[in-house]
Design a protein around this motif. Structure first.
Motif, PDB file in Angstrom:
ATOM      1  N   VAL A 145       0.843  -1.182  -0.085  1.00  0.00           N
ATOM      2  CA  VAL A 145       0.094   0.090   0.044  1.00  0.00           C
ATOM      3  C   VAL A 145       1.031   1.226  -0.079  1.00  0.00           C
ATOM      4  N   LYS A 146       2.197   1.118  -0.457  1.00  0.00           N
ATOM      5  CA  LYS A 146       3.172   2.153  -0.360  1.00  0.00           C
ATOM      6  C   LYS A 146       3.337   3.178   0.748  1.00  0.00           C
ATOM      7  N   LYS A 147       3.102   2.394   1.976  1.00  0.00           N
ATOM      8  CA  LYS A 147       3.337   2.750   3.116  1.00  0.00           C
ATOM      9  C   LYS A 147       2.123   3.812   3.720  1.00  0.00           C
ATOM     10  N   ALA A 148       0.975   3.668   3.074  1.00  0.00           N
ATOM     11  CA  ALA A 148       0.026   4.737   3.267  1.00  0.00           C
ATOM     12  C   ALA A 148      -0.699   4.370   4.680  1.00  0.00           C
ATOM     13  N   ARG A 149      -1.077   5.203   5.329  1.00  0.00           N
ATOM     14  CA  ARG A 149      -1.837   5.084   6.602  1.00  0.00           C
ATOM     15  C   ARG A 149      -3.530   4.853   6.181  1.00  0.00           C
ATOM     16  N   SER A 150      -4.036   4.184   7.147  1.00  0.00           N
ATOM     17  CA  SER A 150      -5.445   3.731   6.992  1.00  0.00           C
ATOM     18  C   SER A 150      -6.159   4.960   7.343  1.00  0.00           C
ATOM     19  N   THR A 151      -7.348   4.999   6.346  1.00  0.00           N
ATOM     20  CA  THR A 151      -8.264   6.246   6.491  1.00  0.00           C
ATOM     21  C   THR A 151      -9.544   5.768   6.971  1.00  0.00           C
ATOM     22  N   GLY A 152      -9.772   4.383   7.394  1.00  0.00           N
ATOM     23  CA  GLY A 152     -10.947   3.769   7.930  1.00  0.00           C
ATOM     24  C   GLY A 152     -11.087   2.271   7.655  1.00  0.00           C
ATOM     25  N   THR A 153     -12.228   1.951   7.805  1.00  0.00           N
ATOM     26  CA  THR A 153     -12.475   0.584   7.244  1.00  0.00           C
ATOM     27  C   THR A 153     -14.010   0.504   6.567  1.00  0.00           C
ATOM     28  N   VAL A 154     -14.425  -0.396   5.855  1.00  0.00           N
ATOM     29  CA  VAL A 154     -15.473  -0.563   5.327  1.00  0.00           C
ATOM     30  C   VAL A 154     -15.993  -2.249   5.143  1.00  0.00           C
ATOM     31  N   THR A 155     -17.071  -2.307   5.436  1.00  0.00           N
ATOM     32  CA  THR A 155     -17.581  -4.036   5.403  1.00  0.00           C
ATOM     33  C   THR A 155     -18.187  -3.994   4.188  1.00  0.00           C
ATOM     34  N   ILE A 156     -17.759  -4.960   3.325  1.00  0.00           N
ATOM     35  CA  ILE A 156     -18.388  -5.566   2.020  1.00  0.00           C
ATOM     36  C   ILE A 156     -18.915  -6.831   1.953  1.00  0.00           C
ATOM     37  N   ASP A 157     -20.112  -7.085   1.829  1.00  0.00           N
ATOM     38  CA  ASP A 157     -20.482  -8.568   2.179  1.00  0.00           C
ATOM     39  C   ASP A 157     -19.978  -9.440   3.184  1.00  0.00           C
ATOM     40  N   GLY A 158     -19.891  -8.632   4.224  1.00  0.00           N
ATOM     41  CA  GLY A 158     -19.755  -9.499   5.478  1.00  0.00           C
ATOM     42  C   GLY A 158     -17.967  -9.547   5.979  1.00  0.00           C
ATOM     43  N   THR A 159     -17.284  -9.053   4.837  1.00  0.00           N
ATOM     44  CA  THR A 159     -15.907  -8.864   5.322  1.00  0.00           C
ATOM     45  C   THR A 159     -15.261  -7.269   5.404  1.00  0.00           C
ATOM     46  N   VAL A 160     -14.687  -7.300   6.414  1.00  0.00           N
ATOM     47  CA  VAL A 160     -14.187  -5.933   6.621  1.00  0.00           C
ATOM     48  C   VAL A 160     -12.761  -5.591   6.003  1.00  0.00           C
ATOM     49  N   TRP A 161     -12.635  -4.478   5.324  1.00  0.00           N
ATOM     50  CA  TRP A 161     -11.582  -4.199   4.562  1.00  0.00           C
ATOM     51  C   TRP A 161     -10.985  -2.676   5.083  1.00  0.00           C
ATOM     52  N   THR A 162      -9.611  -2.790   5.169  1.00  0.00           N
ATOM     53  CA  THR A 162      -9.255  -1.372   5.618  1.00  0.00           C
ATOM     54  C   THR A 162      -9.118  -0.519   4.428  1.00  0.00           C
ATOM     55  N   ALA A 176      -4.003   5.655  -5.687  1.00  0.00           N
ATOM     56  CA  ALA A 176      -5.357   6.586  -5.225  1.00  0.00           C
ATOM     57  C   ALA A 176      -6.338   6.183  -4.147  1.00  0.00           C
ATOM     58  N   TYR A 177      -6.553   4.935  -4.291  1.00  0.00           N
ATOM     59  CA  TYR A 177      -7.477   4.320  -3.529  1.00  0.00           C
ATOM     60  C   TYR A 177      -6.983   2.665  -3.367  1.00  0.00           C
ATOM     61  N   SER A 178      -7.003   2.511  -2.148  1.00  0.00           N
ATOM     62  CA  SER A 178      -6.589   0.862  -1.874  1.00  0.00           C
ATOM     63  C   SER A 178      -7.556   0.534  -0.470  1.00  0.00           C
ATOM     64  N   LEU A 179      -7.552  -1.028  -0.922  1.00  0.00           N
ATOM     65  CA  LEU A 179      -8.228  -1.701   0.160  1.00  0.00           C
ATOM     66  C   LEU A 179      -7.495  -3.023   0.618  1.00  0.00           C
ATOM     67  N   SER A 180      -7.576  -3.313   1.725  1.00  0.00           N
ATOM     68  CA  SER A 180      -6.800  -4.591   2.341  1.00  0.00           C
ATOM     69  C   SER A 180      -7.550  -5.506   3.198  1.00  0.00           C
ATOM     70  N   THR A 181      -7.561  -6.742   3.126  1.00  0.00           N
ATOM     71  CA  THR A 181      -8.022  -7.497   4.222  1.00  0.00           C
ATOM     72  C   THR A 181      -7.245  -8.892   4.260  1.00  0.00           C
ATOM     73  N   VAL A 182      -7.778  -9.581   5.392  1.00  0.00           N
ATOM     74  CA  VAL A 182      -6.946 -10.842   5.599  1.00  0.00           C
ATOM     75  C   VAL A 182      -8.052 -11.975   5.521  1.00  0.00           C
ATOM     76  N   ILE A 183      -7.855 -12.867   4.551  1.00  0.00           N
ATOM     77  CA  ILE A 183      -9.028 -13.952   4.634  1.00  0.00           C
ATOM     78  C   ILE A 183      -8.200 -15.165   4.642  1.00  0.00           C
TER      79      ILE A 183
END
Length: 214
Positions: A145-162, A176-183
């Motif tokens: 994520v190029k060392k970007a800081r998290s700007t929040g979280t969003v839940t999409i179909d039951g999965t939480v993404w940073t 410009a926009y990134s999401l991350s999650t662990v599955i």
């Protein structure tokens, strides 16, 4: 021997008399100046046209974005071929027909982490990259994520993404926009310039596929 005949003095129409030697010299000097100026202008025009031709050649032949030259590929087929070499299900979700991919590869980085990558082209012709790290760590995620800081979280179909939203940055490029999650044992990162709705479509499809295969 007869001497060559001399040319009669040039008659200046405005004055009604022959030119004086000084007027003749001045006229010839001015004529030479005009000729040199004309030659200089002509040379400048030729040089300008040549320069423009070189620039046009470079733009049309040499400088071409990689994405413009890549034909769509079957990323799901590539994932199927690569699957036997990894312990986790590779993210190759089924997407709407207007989505395409122009790259797909499985590589092992210098840190020993296997990473599956797919470059998607959205229906609005925007890029969204998918990177899936197998047994990845926090350092790997930070790099992705190029060392970007998290700007929040969003839940999409039951999965939480940073969320890492850098759309207001001056030149975020493909981040410009990134999401991350662990599955499971997979860390998934999405990044690019697509719309929020397009990111949600891709994220939901990934969650459905990887969640089903856990």
């Amino acid at each position: 021997m007869a001497e060559p005949a001399q040319r009669p003095p040039r008659i200046v129409a405005e004055l009604g008399r022959p030119e004086t030697p000084s007027e003749t010299a001045a006229r010839k000097a001015e004529s030479s100046r005009i000729h040199r100026s004309s030659q200089t202008l002509r040379n400048l025009v030729v040089a300008l046209v040549a320069s423009l031709a070189i620039v046009l050649f470079i733009v049309l032949v040499v400088v071409r974005p990689d994405g413009a030259t890549r034909a769509p590929i079957d990323y799901r087929s590539v994932a199927s071929q690569s699957q036997p070499t990894v312990s986790q299900t590779l993210a190759a979700p089924k997407l709407p027909s207007k989505w395409t991919a122009n790259s797909a590869s499985l590589e092992t980085g210098a840190d020993g982490i296997q990473a599956w990558s797919v470059g998607f082209i959205t229906p609005t012709q925007q890029f969204i990259g998918l990177v899936q790290g197998i047994d990845a760590n926090g350092s790997w995620l930070s790099d992705e994520v190029k060392k970007a800081r998290s700007t929040g979280t969003v839940t999409i179909d039951g999965t939480v993404w940073t969320v890492y939203d850098r759309r207001s940055a001056s030149d975020p490029g493909n981040y410009a926009y990134s999401l991350s999650t662990v599955i499971g044992a997979s860390t998934v990162v999405l990044h690019g310039g697509g719309s929020t709705a397009e990111f949600r479509t891709l994220a939901a499809a990934i969650s459905t596929q990887l969640g089903r295969d856990r």
